[in-house]
Every structure is written in C-alpha cells, then in structure tokens.
Design a protein around this motif. Structure first.
Motif, PDB file in Angstrom:
ATOM      1  N   GLN A 161       0.835  -1.195   0.000  1.00 52.57           N
ATOM      2  CA  GLN A 161       0.000   0.000   0.000  1.00 52.57           C
ATOM      3  C   GLN A 161       0.872   1.248   0.000  1.00 52.57           C
ATOM      4  O   GLN A 161       0.567   2.218  -0.699  1.00 52.57           O
ATOM      5  CB  GLN A 161      -0.933   0.011   1.211  1.00 52.57           C
ATOM      6  CG  GLN A 161      -1.806   1.271   1.265  1.00 52.57           C
ATOM      7  CD  GLN A 161      -3.082   1.057   2.044  1.00 52.57           C
ATOM      8  OE1 GLN A 161      -3.503  -0.076   2.250  1.00 52.57           O
ATOM      9  NE2 GLN A 161      -3.682   2.147   2.458  1.00 52.57           N
ATOM     10  N   ASP A 162       1.954   1.228   0.749  1.00 52.83           N
ATOM     11  CA  ASP A 162       2.866   2.375   0.751  1.00 52.83           C
ATOM     12  C   ASP A 162       3.436   2.603  -0.646  1.00 52.83           C
ATOM     13  O   ASP A 162       3.561   3.747  -1.102  1.00 52.83           O
ATOM     14  CB  ASP A 162       4.020   2.131   1.735  1.00 52.83           C
ATOM     15  CG  ASP A 162       3.579   2.267   3.183  1.00 52.83           C
ATOM     16  OD1 ASP A 162       2.493   2.832   3.416  1.00 52.83           O
ATOM     17  OD2 ASP A 162       4.315   1.792   4.071  1.00 52.83           O
ATOM     18  N   ALA A 163       3.785   1.506  -1.326  1.00 54.60           N
ATOM     19  CA  ALA A 163       4.340   1.628  -2.673  1.00 54.60           C
ATOM     20  C   ALA A 163       3.323   2.223  -3.639  1.00 54.60           C
ATOM     21  O   ALA A 163       3.658   3.071  -4.468  1.00 54.60           O
ATOM     22  CB  ALA A 163       4.804   0.263  -3.168  1.00 54.60           C
ATOM     23  N   VAL A 164       2.067   1.774  -3.528  1.00 49.30           N
ATOM     24  CA  VAL A 164       1.023   2.303  -4.400  1.00 49.30           C
ATOM     25  C   VAL A 164       0.764   3.771  -4.093  1.00 49.30           C
ATOM     26  O   VAL A 164       0.593   4.588  -5.006  1.00 49.30           O
ATOM     27  CB  VAL A 164      -0.276   1.475  -4.259  1.00 49.30           C
ATOM     28  CG1 VAL A 164      -1.424   2.144  -4.997  1.00 49.30           C
ATOM     29  CG2 VAL A 164      -0.058   0.068  -4.796  1.00 49.30           C
ATOM     30  N   GLU A 165       0.748   4.134  -2.819  1.00 52.72           N
ATOM     31  CA  GLU A 165       0.523   5.532  -2.453  1.00 52.72           C
ATOM     32  C   GLU A 165       1.621   6.431  -3.028  1.00 52.72           C
ATOM     33  O   GLU A 165       1.338   7.509  -3.550  1.00 52.72           O
ATOM     34  CB  GLU A 165       0.460   5.673  -0.930  1.00 52.72           C
ATOM     35  CG  GLU A 165      -0.808   5.099  -0.327  1.00 52.72           C
ATOM     36  CD  GLU A 165      -0.849   5.218   1.185  1.00 52.72           C
ATOM     37  OE1 GLU A 165       0.165   5.670   1.770  1.00 52.72           O
ATOM     38  OE2 GLU A 165      -1.883   4.867   1.787  1.00 52.72           O
ATOM     39  N   ALA A 172      -6.947  -3.842  -8.202  1.00 56.39           N
ATOM     40  CA  ALA A 172      -5.924  -4.880  -8.127  1.00 56.39           C
ATOM     41  C   ALA A 172      -6.412  -6.085  -7.332  1.00 56.39           C
ATOM     42  O   ALA A 172      -6.051  -7.228  -7.629  1.00 56.39           O
ATOM     43  CB  ALA A 172      -4.663  -4.302  -7.488  1.00 56.39           C
ATOM     44  N   ARG A 173      -7.253  -5.831  -6.347  1.00 54.16           N
ATOM     45  CA  ARG A 173      -7.737  -6.914  -5.484  1.00 54.16           C
ATOM     46  C   ARG A 173      -8.873  -7.701  -6.130  1.00 54.16           C
ATOM     47  O   ARG A 173      -8.925  -8.925  -6.045  1.00 54.16           O
ATOM     48  CB  ARG A 173      -8.208  -6.330  -4.153  1.00 54.16           C
ATOM     49  CG  ARG A 173      -8.645  -7.390  -3.141  1.00 54.16           C
ATOM     50  CD  ARG A 173      -9.019  -6.772  -1.797  1.00 54.16           C
ATOM     51  NE  ARG A 173     -10.145  -5.858  -1.909  1.00 54.16           N
ATOM     52  CZ  ARG A 173     -10.048  -4.534  -1.875  1.00 54.16           C
ATOM     53  NH1 ARG A 173      -8.871  -3.950  -1.718  1.00 54.16           N
ATOM     54  NH2 ARG A 173     -11.119  -3.760  -1.991  1.00 54.16           N
ATOM     55  N   PRO A 194     -14.785   0.906 -11.290  1.00 51.58           N
ATOM     56  CA  PRO A 194     -14.619   2.013 -10.339  1.00 51.58           C
ATOM     57  C   PRO A 194     -13.330   2.796 -10.570  1.00 51.58           C
ATOM     58  O   PRO A 194     -13.319   4.029 -10.480  1.00 51.58           O
ATOM     59  CB  PRO A 194     -14.600   1.305  -8.979  1.00 51.58           C
ATOM     60  CG  PRO A 194     -15.334   0.026  -9.204  1.00 51.58           C
ATOM     61  CD  PRO A 194     -14.954  -0.384 -10.590  1.00 51.58           C
ATOM     62  N   LEU A 195     -12.244   2.100 -10.880  1.00 54.47           N
ATOM     63  CA  LEU A 195     -10.980   2.777 -11.162  1.00 54.47           C
ATOM     64  C   LEU A 195     -11.094   3.652 -12.400  1.00 54.47           C
ATOM     65  O   LEU A 195     -10.611   4.796 -12.415  1.00 54.47           O
ATOM     66  CB  LEU A 195      -9.867   1.748 -11.346  1.00 54.47           C
ATOM     67  CG  LEU A 195      -8.508   2.296 -11.796  1.00 54.47           C
ATOM     68  CD1 LEU A 195      -7.933   3.255 -10.754  1.00 54.47           C
ATOM     69  CD2 LEU A 195      -7.529   1.147 -12.063  1.00 54.47           C
ATOM     70  N   LEU A 204      -7.799   7.884  -5.667  1.00 54.26           N
ATOM     71  CA  LEU A 204      -7.172   7.065  -6.701  1.00 54.26           C
ATOM     72  C   LEU A 204      -6.449   5.863  -6.100  1.00 54.26           C
ATOM     73  O   LEU A 204      -6.472   4.763  -6.664  1.00 54.26           O
ATOM     74  CB  LEU A 204      -6.202   7.912  -7.531  1.00 54.26           C
ATOM     75  CG  LEU A 204      -5.533   7.221  -8.724  1.00 54.26           C
ATOM     76  CD1 LEU A 204      -6.570   6.558  -9.628  1.00 54.26           C
ATOM     77  CD2 LEU A 204      -4.698   8.228  -9.511  1.00 54.26           C
ATOM     78  N   VAL A 205      -5.821   6.045  -4.953  1.00 51.51           N
ATOM     79  CA  VAL A 205      -5.161   4.928  -4.280  1.00 51.51           C
ATOM     80  C   VAL A 205      -6.173   3.835  -3.952  1.00 51.51           C
ATOM     81  O   VAL A 205      -5.958   2.646  -4.205  1.00 51.51           O
ATOM     82  CB  VAL A 205      -4.444   5.395  -2.991  1.00 51.51           C
ATOM     83  CG1 VAL A 205      -4.037   4.194  -2.132  1.00 51.51           C
ATOM     84  CG2 VAL A 205      -3.217   6.231  -3.339  1.00 51.51           C
ATOM     85  N   GLN A 206      -7.299   4.231  -3.372  1.00 50.91           N
ATOM     86  CA  GLN A 206      -8.322   3.252  -3.000  1.00 50.91           C
ATOM     87  C   GLN A 206      -8.890   2.548  -4.228  1.00 50.91           C
ATOM     88  O   GLN A 206      -9.106   1.327  -4.212  1.00 50.91           O
ATOM     89  CB  GLN A 206      -9.433   3.948  -2.221  1.00 50.91           C
ATOM     90  CG  GLN A 206      -8.995   4.429  -0.845  1.00 50.91           C
ATOM     91  CD  GLN A 206     -10.058   5.246  -0.140  1.00 50.91           C
ATOM     92  OE1 GLN A 206     -11.026   5.719  -0.757  1.00 50.91           O
ATOM     93  NE2 GLN A 206      -9.896   5.428   1.168  1.00 50.91           N
TER      94      GLN A 206
END
Length: 223
Positions: free
Chosen positions: A124-128, A206-207, A213-214, A198-200
């Motif tokens: 999650q940190d990487a995606v953020e 991805a999940r 939605p993206l 956008l992160v969410q």
C-alpha cells in the motif's frame, strides 16, 4: 479461362510443373528444414537482433514443424518463413513488455493469499507513492492510459474508447507518460483527496479485478 490461372490451379503432380515438396515423412521434413535453416536464422536475426535469440527462434520453428500435420502443408518453405517471423515478433514483444514492466516499479504485484500484514502495508505504501508520482507528473489522459495499460494490461482499443481518442493517440499517451516518468518531471501539486481516492480505486481494482470504479476515478479528471 486465363491460361495462367489454369496453370496455378493445376495439381502439382501434373507434368506441367515441378512437384511441391512433400514433408509428410519426418526424414523429408528434416532435409527441408536443414536447407532452409540459414535463411530462417537470417530472418529471425533481423527481427530479434540477437544471434542467441535467433537460434532459439529457429529451434522453436523446428519443434512447431514436427507438431504440424505436415501432409496438409502445400508450401513448406513459406510456412517455415511465416512461423519464424511470427515467433521472432513474439520474442521482441515479450522483451518490450519486460522492459516496460521493469521501468514501472510502482506496479503492484499480483494478489497473494498468503502475504503477511507487513507485506500488505508495504504494497500500500508503494502504491501511495506511485499514485502521488503519477498525479504530479502526468496529465489526466496520460495517467488514465498509463495506469490501464501498464497496470492492468488493457487494450489500446479499450483505452481509446474510454478517452474518446484514436488508437494511435492512445498509444502516444502511454509513450508520453513513460517519457515523463523516466525524465523525472513532477510539476503539478497533488491534491490529497484526489490522491486518496485514486489509491483506494487502484487497490480495489488490483484486489478484485473490477476496473469500472478505477476507470470512473481516472476519467473524472479527463476534460
């Protein structure tokens, strides 16, 4: 009837012209392949640019020929050239995809059911961080095209339809995004609300694999 057309349609066993090679027997196929091998290597090398890769391509051609219904092949030399060119192009495209992936370290790994909470937090940190980079460096069109193509493998036809662009222009958006990211251009300030949304959306896609939605979040900023 045109005599040339009649000649072209005449069965190869007639005395009017040379018989086409018969490679139904493995021994005949080996003989033909051995004769054709230098030209096949030349074709493969021109496409892939590497002698070793060209050798691998030609070896794969031989394996494909063995698995083919050779009795149904009427133009074996042409078939060998066609298979060689197609396999060589596949090698080039695969290498390009690997380079593009390695140049995009922000892309998350595929979901793994056995990951630890620490790994999830790291992802999650990487995606953020990645989303902040994309928001700061790319235009909305570039961002949409790049995320969908590089992150989720969407076709250019699909991206072009979403952005109401031509397929050529959609490709250009991805190319420009790659150029901006590799050049370190970070000119725009990042809105925290847009970033979080956008992160969410990205993590959700991805999940679950549901991109709708993206896509809505990405297209919200597209003029």
């Amino acid at each position: 009837m045109d005599t040339r057309l009649a000649e072209a349609r005449r069965p190869p066993t007639e005395k009017s012209g040379p018989a086409l090679p018969d490679i139904a027997e493995l021994e005949d196929a080996v003989s033909l392949f051995t004769r054709a091998r230098p030209s096949l290597l030349h074709i493969a090398h021109r496409i892939v640019g590497s002698p070793a890769d060209a050798e691998d391509v030609v070896q794969e051609v031989w394996l494909r020929l063995q698995g083919t219904d050779r009795a149904a092949v009427h133009h074996p030399s042409a078939l060998l050239r066609t298979i060689t060119a197609r396999l060589a192009m596949n090698v080039v495209q695969s290498a390009r995809r690997r380079r593009e992936f390695s140049a995009s370290p922000w892309l998350p790994d595929a979901a793994d059911c056995d990951v630890t909470p620490e790994v999830v937090a790291e992802r999650q940190d990487a995606v953020e961080h990645a989303v902040a980079l994309l928001l700061g460096a790319l235009t909305p069109n570039q961002r949409t095209a790049y995320v969908l193509r590089e992150g989720f493998g969407c076709s250019y036809d699909h991206i072009a339809s979403l952005l109401q662009l031509s397929v050529v222009n959609a490709r250009q958006q991805v190319f420009r995004a790659q150029k901006r990211l590799s050049g370190g251009r970070h000119r725009q300030e990042v809105d925290s609300v847009v970033h979080r949304r956008l992160v969410q959306a990205f993590l959700g896609a991805a999940r679950t694999g549901d991109l709708a939605p993206l896509e809505r979040v990405l297209l919200a900023d597209v003029a």
